[in-house]
Motif scaffolding. Sequence first.
Motif, PDB file in Angstrom:
ATOM      1  N   ARG A  38       0.841  -1.210   0.000  1.00 33.71           N
ATOM      2  CA  ARG A  38       0.000   0.000   0.000  1.00 33.71           C
ATOM      3  C   ARG A  38       0.870   1.252   0.000  1.00 33.71           C
ATOM      4  O   ARG A  38       0.611   2.205  -0.741  1.00 33.71           O
ATOM      5  N   GLY A  39       1.900   1.249   0.828  1.00 34.64           N
ATOM      6  CA  GLY A  39       2.809   2.383   0.885  1.00 34.64           C
ATOM      7  C   GLY A  39       3.542   2.588  -0.432  1.00 34.64           C
ATOM      8  O   GLY A  39       3.716   3.725  -0.888  1.00 34.64           O
ATOM      9  N   GLU A  40       3.975   1.489  -1.052  1.00 32.07           N
ATOM     10  CA  GLU A  40       4.666   1.573  -2.339  1.00 32.07           C
ATOM     11  C   GLU A  40       3.732   2.165  -3.403  1.00 32.07           C
ATOM     12  O   GLU A  40       4.149   3.003  -4.199  1.00 32.07           O
ATOM     13  N   LEU A  41       2.473   1.731  -3.409  1.00 32.24           N
ATOM     14  CA  LEU A  41       1.511   2.244  -4.389  1.00 32.24           C
ATOM     15  C   LEU A  41       1.250   3.730  -4.171  1.00 32.24           C
ATOM     16  O   LEU A  41       1.085   4.480  -5.133  1.00 32.24           O
ATOM     17  N   ASP A  42       1.223   4.138  -2.900  1.00 30.19           N
ATOM     18  CA  ASP A  42       0.972   5.551  -2.592  1.00 30.19           C
ATOM     19  C   ASP A  42       2.089   6.465  -3.094  1.00 30.19           C
ATOM     20  O   ASP A  42       1.837   7.620  -3.416  1.00 30.19           O
TER      21      ASP A  42
END
Length: 137
Positions: A38-42
């Motif tokens: 999720r953090g990578e996608l953000d």
Amino acid sequence: MARRKIILNQDDHERLQELLHSAFANAFGDKPYLRDLRGELDTARVVDVQDVPQDVVTMDSIVRLRDMQSHELETYTLVYPDEADIAAGKLSVLAPIGTAILGYQVGDVVRWKVPSGISRWRIEELVYQPERDCLTS
């Protein structure tokens, strides 16, 4: 040390965002690797399909990975969960190693936590990348 932003094409980014908000992903609970994804996608660098560098691991890429401890070489196709079949070399993007390699480039060393400690794999080769194939068709 700050992590480098992963590179994703717009379609993969949108589909992965939908997947992470789906009932399927919620069934996994709040796993650390899903929080990492999720953090990578953000923070990902999202580009048009034609602008994806030819050495970046994208969805449906076939990639050769080297275990930095045993030096074994493994080949996987990075797929969405409904296509996963590890016996056939089809690795789910929601598996810890799948989330670790997405968006990284040939030569990068990826790390993730496993029960016995930290596992490290180097992305040795990108055998196939759909975006690269689209440009040559």
